[in-house]
Design a protein around this motif. Sequence first.
Motif, mmCIF file in Angstrom:
data_model
loop_
_atom_site.group_PDB
_atom_site.id
_atom_site.type_symbol
_atom_site.label_atom_id
_atom_site.label_comp_id
_atom_site.label_asym_id
_atom_site.label_seq_id
_atom_site.Cartn_x
_atom_site.Cartn_y
_atom_site.Cartn_z
ATOM 1 N N VAL A 101 5.947 -136.250 -34.753
ATOM 2 C CA VAL A 101 6.531 -134.839 -34.968
ATOM 3 C C VAL A 101 7.713 -134.736 -33.890
ATOM 4 C CG1 VAL A 101 6.167 -132.256 -34.501
ATOM 5 C CG2 VAL A 101 4.492 -133.628 -35.749
ATOM 6 N N SER A 102 7.204 -135.195 -32.590
ATOM 7 C CA SER A 102 8.148 -134.951 -31.784
ATOM 8 C C SER A 102 9.365 -135.897 -31.891
ATOM 9 C CB SER A 102 7.587 -135.608 -30.277
ATOM 10 O OG SER A 102 7.047 -134.560 -29.597
ATOM 11 N N ARG A 103 9.388 -137.289 -32.287
ATOM 12 C CA ARG A 103 10.137 -138.261 -32.661
ATOM 13 C C ARG A 103 11.228 -137.665 -33.423
ATOM 14 N NH1 ARG A 103 6.266 -142.338 -33.489
ATOM 15 N NH2 ARG A 103 5.868 -143.058 -31.593
ATOM 16 N N LYS A 104 10.789 -137.031 -34.642
ATOM 17 C CA LYS A 104 11.917 -136.279 -35.477
ATOM 18 C C LYS A 104 12.644 -135.266 -34.682
ATOM 19 C CE LYS A 104 9.400 -136.772 -39.726
ATOM 20 N NZ LYS A 104 8.260 -136.600 -39.903
ATOM 21 N N GLU A 105 12.036 -134.614 -33.834
ATOM 22 C CA GLU A 105 12.909 -133.551 -33.066
ATOM 23 C C GLU A 105 14.034 -134.347 -32.238
ATOM 24 O OE1 GLU A 105 10.298 -130.729 -31.106
ATOM 25 O OE2 GLU A 105 9.546 -130.124 -33.005
ATOM 26 N N PHE A 106 13.266 -135.592 -31.433
ATOM 27 C CA PHE A 106 14.390 -136.150 -30.725
ATOM 28 C C PHE A 106 15.492 -136.601 -31.656
ATOM 29 C CE2 PHE A 106 10.420 -137.466 -28.131
ATOM 30 C CZ PHE A 106 10.478 -136.132 -27.515
ATOM 31 N N GLN A 107 15.077 -137.252 -32.510
ATOM 32 C CA GLN A 107 16.032 -137.828 -33.579
ATOM 33 C C GLN A 107 17.243 -136.944 -34.016
ATOM 34 O OE1 GLN A 107 15.839 -140.969 -33.599
ATOM 35 N NE2 GLN A 107 17.808 -141.088 -34.588
ATOM 36 N N ILE A 108 17.077 -135.514 -34.137
ATOM 37 C CA ILE A 108 17.977 -134.663 -34.526
ATOM 38 C C ILE A 108 18.955 -134.597 -33.076
ATOM 39 C CG2 ILE A 108 18.302 -132.097 -34.715
ATOM 40 C CD1 ILE A 108 15.573 -131.708 -36.005
ATOM 41 N N ILE A 109 18.705 -134.648 -32.111
ATOM 42 C CA ILE A 109 19.573 -134.525 -31.101
ATOM 43 C C ILE A 109 20.258 -135.803 -30.989
ATOM 44 C CG2 ILE A 109 19.738 -134.341 -28.379
ATOM 45 C CD1 ILE A 109 18.476 -131.963 -29.400
ATOM 46 N N TYR A 110 19.689 -136.972 -30.849
ATOM 47 C CA TYR A 110 20.486 -138.289 -30.838
ATOM 48 C C TYR A 110 21.385 -138.355 -32.147
ATOM 49 C CZ TYR A 110 16.600 -139.625 -27.770
ATOM 50 O OH TYR A 110 15.631 -139.735 -26.802
ATOM 51 N N GLU A 111 20.783 -138.065 -33.108
ATOM 52 C CA GLU A 111 22.086 -138.072 -34.241
ATOM 53 C C GLU A 111 23.232 -137.406 -34.154
ATOM 54 O OE1 GLU A 111 19.997 -137.892 -37.989
ATOM 55 O OE2 GLU A 111 19.191 -139.842 -37.473
ATOM 56 N N MET A 112 23.003 -135.905 -33.564
ATOM 57 C CA MET A 112 24.133 -135.051 -33.264
ATOM 58 C C MET A 112 24.967 -135.693 -31.946
ATOM 59 S SD MET A 112 22.269 -131.436 -32.752
ATOM 60 C CE MET A 112 22.972 -129.805 -33.556
ATOM 61 N N LEU A 113 24.500 -136.305 -31.226
ATOM 62 C CA LEU A 113 25.092 -136.925 -30.090
ATOM 63 C C LEU A 113 25.528 -138.143 -30.238
ATOM 64 C CD1 LEU A 113 23.388 -135.161 -27.001
ATOM 65 C CD2 LEU A 113 25.515 -134.445 -28.409
ATOM 66 N N ASP A 114 25.186 -138.839 -31.335
ATOM 67 C CA ASP A 114 25.503 -140.199 -31.692
ATOM 68 C C ASP A 114 24.931 -141.297 -30.757
ATOM 69 O OD1 ASP A 114 26.528 -142.578 -33.046
ATOM 70 O OD2 ASP A 114 28.608 -142.172 -32.372
ATOM 71 N N ILE A 115 23.653 -141.063 -30.569
ATOM 72 C CA ILE A 115 23.070 -141.846 -29.376
ATOM 73 C C ILE A 115 22.056 -143.034 -30.029
ATOM 74 C CG2 ILE A 115 21.229 -142.033 -27.332
ATOM 75 C CD1 ILE A 115 23.929 -140.094 -26.885
ATOM 76 N N THR A 116 22.338 -144.317 -29.685
ATOM 77 C CA THR A 116 21.139 -145.204 -29.983
ATOM 78 C C THR A 116 20.321 -145.705 -28.927
ATOM 79 O OG1 THR A 116 23.328 -146.164 -31.116
ATOM 80 C CG2 THR A 116 21.311 -147.501 -31.301
ATOM 81 N N LEU A 117 19.127 -145.789 -29.468
ATOM 82 C CA LEU A 117 17.993 -146.354 -28.369
ATOM 83 C C LEU A 117 16.777 -146.795 -29.117
ATOM 84 C CD1 LEU A 117 17.390 -142.818 -26.709
ATOM 85 C CD2 LEU A 117 17.623 -144.865 -25.391
ATOM 86 N N VAL A 118 16.161 -147.653 -28.342
ATOM 87 C CA VAL A 118 14.791 -148.500 -28.845
ATOM 88 C C VAL A 118 13.768 -147.862 -28.106
ATOM 89 C CG1 VAL A 118 13.699 -150.538 -28.921
ATOM 90 C CG2 VAL A 118 16.360 -150.532 -29.174
ATOM 91 N N GLU A 119 12.921 -147.328 -29.078
ATOM 92 C CA GLU A 119 11.626 -146.766 -28.480
ATOM 93 C C GLU A 119 10.803 -147.604 -27.703
ATOM 94 O OE1 GLU A 119 9.974 -143.477 -30.480
ATOM 95 O OE2 GLU A 119 7.925 -144.029 -29.685
ATOM 96 N N ARG A 120 10.496 -147.646 -26.597
ATOM 97 C CA ARG A 120 9.595 -148.393 -25.986
ATOM 98 C C ARG A 120 8.749 -147.411 -24.834
ATOM 99 N NH1 ARG A 120 11.188 -154.451 -23.865
ATOM 100 N NH2 ARG A 120 11.329 -154.900 -26.069
ATOM 101 N N GLY A 121 7.975 -146.764 -25.209
ATOM 102 C CA GLY A 121 7.303 -145.572 -24.354
ATOM 103 C C GLY A 121 6.246 -146.141 -23.619
ATOM 104 N N GLU A 122 5.757 -145.262 -22.881
ATOM 105 C CA GLU A 122 4.472 -145.650 -22.072
ATOM 106 C C GLU A 122 3.423 -146.433 -22.501
ATOM 107 O OE1 GLU A 122 3.653 -142.302 -19.587
ATOM 108 O OE2 GLU A 122 5.442 -141.621 -19.411
ATOM 109 N N SER A 123 3.022 -146.054 -23.894
ATOM 110 C CA SER A 123 1.918 -146.652 -24.398
ATOM 111 C C SER A 123 2.274 -147.768 -24.778
ATOM 112 C CB SER A 123 1.733 -145.858 -25.857
ATOM 113 O OG SER A 123 3.008 -146.236 -26.512
ATOM 114 N N PHE A 124 3.505 -148.706 -24.885
ATOM 115 C CA PHE A 124 3.843 -149.921 -25.234
ATOM 116 C C PHE A 124 3.120 -150.959 -23.873
ATOM 117 C CE2 PHE A 124 6.678 -153.391 -24.224
ATOM 118 C CZ PHE A 124 6.718 -154.054 -25.464
ATOM 119 N N TYR A 125 3.016 -150.280 -22.676
ATOM 120 C CA TYR A 125 2.565 -151.145 -21.646
ATOM 121 C C TYR A 125 1.347 -150.909 -21.433
ATOM 122 C CZ TYR A 125 7.805 -151.162 -20.850
ATOM 123 O OH TYR A 125 9.142 -151.230 -21.339
#
Length: 622
Positions: free
Chosen positions: A276-300
């Motif tokens: 759910v959060s991811r989808k919200e973040f994605q809206i912002i990233y698309e608006m601002l043309d941001i590219t990112l690879v997700e590797r959150g705290e859980s990855f570690y």
Amino acid sequence: MCVARCGSSVAAQRGDSEGARAVLYDQRLMEDDRKTVLIRLTKLLERAISASYPELDVGTVSVQPGKKGVDYQSNCAMAIAKALKTSGVKDPPQPREIAEIVRKNIPPNDIVESSQITGPGFISVQIKPPLVSRLVTQRLINGVQPPLVDRQLRVIVDFSSPNIAKEMHVGHLRSTIIGESICRMLEYVGHDVLRLNHIGDWGTQFGMLIAHLKDKFPNYLSESPPIGDLQKFYKESKKRFDEEPEFKKRAYDDVVALQRGTNPDVRKAWQLICDVSRKEFQIIYEMLDITLVERGESFYQPMMPDVVKDLQEKGLVQNDEGRKVVFVPNETVPLTVEKSDGGFTYDTSDMAAVKHRVEEGKADWVIYVVDSGQAHHFKLIFSAAKEAKYYDPVKVRLDHVGFGLVLGEDKKKFKTRSGDTVRLVDLLNEGLQRAMEKLKAKGRDKELSADEMEAAQRAVAFGCVKYADLSHCRINDYVFSYDKMLDDRGNTAVYLLYAYTRANAIYRLAGIDRDSLRKEASSVPVVLDHPKELKLGKCIIQFQETLDRTLKELYPHLLCEYMYELATTFTEFYDACYCIEKDKETGKIVSINKSRLLLCEATAMVMTQGFQLLGIKPVTKM
Ligand code: ARG
């Protein structure tokens, strides 16, 4: 880059020494193109210094861009005076005298037009117009090239990094904008960049979120739960956690299950909430043309037990009332790597992240774009990682790129009128609306098509938000004001975008397309006789050295200052020098000044590249 590559393929085809020579020649040409005036001048002064003081070790010679009519300036005479003293010379001459000696020993060259000694002993230099003209022409022919870097590095940039189930706030907006721009610059100069989104997707808050999800959407395993407002959902679960002991217990059990990885349903619930959060973040990233690879705290998470064990074996862990803590030299507050209930923390995940990024990720450089409020956290992490030998500071560079707060127009913490935190989507939508109003107030809707209006609206709205952020020195707080950002007079994206469209309007007026204009650069020399032409030419060729400095210091505002300087210098040139001359009576074009059009084109090329690095999308009509 392109010429060198083309050259090598031709050589490979020919497979002979002539081909190899062609490659070498192409590469040398290209390198020449990428060598900034600053580097050339530094080399020249180094030669002058060793001719003047052959025995002396002066160290690195510093040359800076000058101010007020001075192109470049060096304080090497002060450094020499100091070096003379340390080498035992009793009464070394004054820096002004030293500067004079060095100045006289500058070998014959095609760079320095004139030089003077200014102030307490600065060598001030004006550069030769033919050099400027040649370098502008090179840019027109070869394209704007990035500055040369010593070697290609593997760089990991940790930026944006919002937290699941919490609203992405203006602080994350700053990290997102600054991080994206830094990545673009690093990539442009040729580094190998990994953009990581270190999202907060782990922690005790997930217990209550999962427990609440199970109660509210019992079918969560078969149907995707319709959580519209995760904020509200978070608040509800927090309330229950505080008020219902039975709920609290279940929440706790769910955290334990999540952390141990024992219950797939709990894992699934966690995944759903993150989505759910991811989808919200994605809206912002698309608006601002941001590219990112997700590797959150859980990855570690899977690495954390080993990290704690390893730190213990290295003797770095102390027991503090059941907590496992790590003290680092000269700091009184420790890191907590394991809580008394056995859980891991933000500190543990960052320790694991450094280790992983250096050892597995082979990073030469890790950049953390995170608000200055976390400066101490990173100081401790870097220091502990060094103690634990997770990185060698000689080989690997870790940087915390901090930044100040975003303030409201009342200079207080940025909030809505009702005192709530501002939702980023709302904020950006407001930008779109305000940009449209502004364009309409200027009557643009009467000249531009609907598509052009929309492109201009997005360019202005998102460009102005990004530029406002990037153009303020990042360590300071800055005031978020759409009124200021959308002003077309000051140092704003709107001003830059207008300057850019002005250049484009000239091509349209002259009936020339940019590609064929550029082709003429090899036969039409760039004439720099008018002072405004020369000033513009000098500004154009400073792009690479500005970028160099911006990346050395990781201060994007330096590039913004340059862009503003370029736009104002271009405007001065445009006002003073006719590119197209029209008959006063008939309005027909009588002459086109090709050299000046080439200057417009070189400006537009540099601006295009600058916009790209700042994440601003230019439009040719506005
Ligand atoms: N999620 C964190 C926050 O919102 C920022 C994480 C930054 N990166 C890191 N490696 N600690 O404060």
